[in-house]
Design a protein around this motif. Structure first.
Motif, PDB file in Angstrom:
ATOM      1  N   GLY A  10       1.129  10.108   9.821  1.00 29.04           N
ATOM      2  CA  GLY A  10       0.696   9.248   8.718  1.00 29.04           C
ATOM      3  C   GLY A  10      -0.051   9.982   7.609  1.00 29.04           C
ATOM      4  O   GLY A  10      -0.169  11.217   7.612  1.00 29.04           O
ATOM      5  N   ARG A  35       4.810   3.866  10.547  1.00 28.83           N
ATOM      6  CA  ARG A  35       4.513   3.831   9.107  1.00 28.83           C
ATOM      7  C   ARG A  35       5.804   3.942   8.284  1.00 28.83           C
ATOM      8  O   ARG A  35       5.939   3.322   7.229  1.00 28.83           O
ATOM      9  N   GLN A 100      -2.750   0.288  12.488  1.00 28.15           N
ATOM     10  CA  GLN A 100      -2.255  -0.257  11.217  1.00 28.15           C
ATOM     11  C   GLN A 100      -3.450  -0.244  10.267  1.00 28.15           C
ATOM     12  O   GLN A 100      -4.444  -0.905  10.530  1.00 28.15           O
ATOM     13  N   ASP A 238       0.921   6.646  -1.293  1.00 24.45           N
ATOM     14  CA  ASP A 238       1.246   5.226  -1.321  1.00 24.45           C
ATOM     15  C   ASP A 238       0.703   4.597  -2.591  1.00 24.45           C
ATOM     16  O   ASP A 238      -0.461   4.802  -2.932  1.00 24.45           O
ATOM     17  N   TYR A 243      -0.281  -0.770   0.726  1.00 28.26           N
ATOM     18  CA  TYR A 243      -0.821   0.487   1.263  1.00 28.26           C
ATOM     19  C   TYR A 243      -1.485   1.390   0.229  1.00 28.26           C
ATOM     20  O   TYR A 243      -2.178   2.335   0.583  1.00 28.26           O
TER      21      TYR A 243
END
Lengths: 400, 400
Positions: A10, A35, A100, A238, A243
């Motif tokens: 991530g 992700r 998350q 992002d 996000y």
């Protein structure tokens, strides 16, 4: 040392894995690639073109002294696989990014609320439960959030995890106690991080697990010393409404000639940290584990605090972008002050990088370079915090 | 009012359902019958011969003014079924007993730890999430535990959920704040109840849900006015090492001529409540819901506190039973004091039943009547609190 990085594919996990590998640690990335699946679900790709996990690893391992390895595993769903992996690897430490991590995503619908709760709580508990079951001497480093403290209370400096309070004892006299700082989550995502703290408290108290919980601010920037070494190692960026975090989103909006969208008054104050400092702080936490028998160690992994409107003005001054105000989709105080204690990691040698025009320009250059990849329709935040059955934004909310 | 009782087939849920039905409320029991499945797993049956759910309902409905209904549903596993049920029934209130409630069971193994966490947290979150998603005006009454406060701190009276503390403000002066009482769980089970509080806090703050959390003491006794009306309505009586709570276990041991087994010093102090008061308190909580916009209402649903050794002596005096001491399987303070505030429910008219020889004799008579059903091998507690990898009971534990 040998480190398993859960969530190592991530935004924070990938550069952390490379940094640890670069520092000579033996690193195994453990990730379910969720992700990337969410990118598909939201039909919103990273602004930077990130490579698949295999190509990432091949590229890094062509220049690394110790190969970086990868295990495909769902921490929340595959407990047996987790036990087998930990038993095989016997890591000195694990870093737990496998949650998350987007507040807006956690608020999109009942399904997203339930996914965030299940993934984050079950995953965190599985990890602790497996370490305890195997009797491993593994230091657990977890990425928490400054959001556990809440953004309501004005004034006093937020300490690192524990708050000194005076309580009336049996004899009526005030006595001092140090308690876990009271929680005031602002979203389902933040709520799970508050609940994680109780997992850590109990597994530390009852099973003696050594845990460091890093309450991180909003991360900005994209590249680190390692991800910048090759285009195939580029970190994700992002910018979508779910996000994309606020500072990167402003820079991105400036790059594509979109007004900087400030939600609400812009007088919300938040804590920030550059991604380069994220990876350095995690390594400092790993190389300075708590002593046996020590309570959960909590640090505020954040450099500085800013009002959102001040950040927007700074980026306007740098880029000429316009500022526009939008209704705030979040239930939060219209304005708050925020001052934080962050000396814990500095005692281990952390020298924080503060917001500077130079670094902002670097992010702006990356955003400009990839702006043809931007889908403008993904910028607005699509989720609202309040109950769909209410017709209007509530006039005011209770803030503890 | 219309009330859904989640976990309405269990030790507290069943007599509560009958009491509410008797008081004229429309009651639907919602249960996955997991407690009966655990009886099979542990090969330990209730001392009292409880009937199947259908026979229970038929018996009650043959004398009830409003029929008691039943829905077979797993709160933690069947979210869609839950949404359909709530949407169909539109209850005024729900009572949530549907959690794995035995601390020793939650500590038996990694699988039991994971089950307790998953069942309790997912179930509680599903309930809140569904009420919020449907926009229902349903009051949620939850059974918490006095154990959330911990049994470490000596002296000061434990308030009902919220603690007044003095904190240094920005100017260095002490200012008063009222915070959720700090948690100090003693088992995985207790930990989940602490985490439940954060669910309630957030869903109340963000979605305006009205919630009452009842922090209950250790329940003793078996029968209530309603369960005593017919043998087919008899309530369960757990005496095994996992589910048997201390006072009932002592009475049972006396009935079968077994020494009263005191774990540790017996100087642990706990809070108690009779099952007849459980059902009355739940009804008082239901008929006195919080106002709209009110924070989570928390009451201590407990009558009195006793040291375990004093209870053993009282039962010895009554029955002539011997007392024997066994190693404490729990990680807990060897001795503690405990004083509690419990006026909240009394303000609604609760007149607490205190421990008396008369009531103890009634429980003793039930235990004697069914003693032929007792399997002595199920009495010892089979789970230990500490890590299996440790060789001995730890000499001391940290208590907050």
């Amino acid at each position: 040392m040998k480190v398993l990085v859960f969530g190592g594919d991530g935004f924070c996990g990938w550069p952390t894995s490379l940094h640890l590998s670069d520092k000579g640690h033996e690193v195994v990335i453990v990730d379910n690639l969720s992700r990337r699946a969410i990118d598909s679900e939201l039909d919103a790709q990273s602004l930077t073109p990130i490579c698949g996990i295999d190509e990432r690893l091949q590229c890094w391992n062509s220049m690394a002294a110790t190969p970086l390895r990868f295990a495909l595993l769902d921490l929340a769903r595959d407990y047996d696989g987790l036990v087998a992996l930990l038993s095989e690897e016997q890591p000195d430490a694990v870093v737990h990014f496998a949650e998350q991590r987007a507040a807006p995503y956690s608020m999109k619908s009942a399904a997203h609320r339930r996914y965030s709760v299940d993934n984050n709580l079950t995953g965190t508990h599985n990890l602790l439960c497996a370490v305890a079951e195997l009797g491993l001497d593994t230091h657990v480093v977890h990425l928490g959030t400054m959001g556990v403290y809440g953004y309501g209370a004005g004034g006093a400096v937020i300490p690192e995890g524990y708050l000194k309070v005076q309580v009336r004892g049996a004899d009526g006299a005030l006595e001092e106690r140090e308690i876990l700082h009271p929680c005031d989550p602002g979203s389902i995502y933040h709520m799970t991080k508050c609940q994680d703290q109780m997992f850590f408290y109990y597994y530390n108290k009852n099973f003696g697990l050594r845990v460091t919980d890093l309450h991180q601010g909003i991360v900005w920037g994209t590249q680190t010393d390692q991800t910048g070494k090759d285009a195939r190692l580029v970190n994700r960026f992002d910018y979508d409404g779910d996000y994309g975090t606020v500072l990167n989103r402003f820079v991105m909006q400036a790059a594509v000639g979109h007004p900087l969208t400030v939600h609400g008054t812009g007088e919300q104050t938040r804590a920030f940290i550059h991604i380069q400092d994220t990876v350095r702080c995690v390594e400092l936490a790993l190389t300075n584990p708590p002593a046996y028998g020590e309570r959960v160690r909590i640090f505020n992994q954040a450099t500085e605090t800013h009002r959102l409107i001040d950040l927007a003005h700074q980026i306007r001054a740098l880029t000429g972008a316009d500022i526009s105000f939008a209704a705030n989709p979040r239930l939060e105080a219209r304005a708050n002050t925020l001052a934080i204690e962050n000396t814990g990691l500095q005692r281990f040698g952390w020298d924080p990088i503060t917001l500077s025009d130079g670094l902002l320009n670097e992010v702006h250059a990356i955003a400009r370079h990839h702006k043809h990849r931007c889908d403008l329709s993904k910028i607005p935040c699509a989720s609202t915090w309040w109950n769909a059955s209410r017709e209007e934004e509530p006039a005011d909310i209770r803030v503890a």
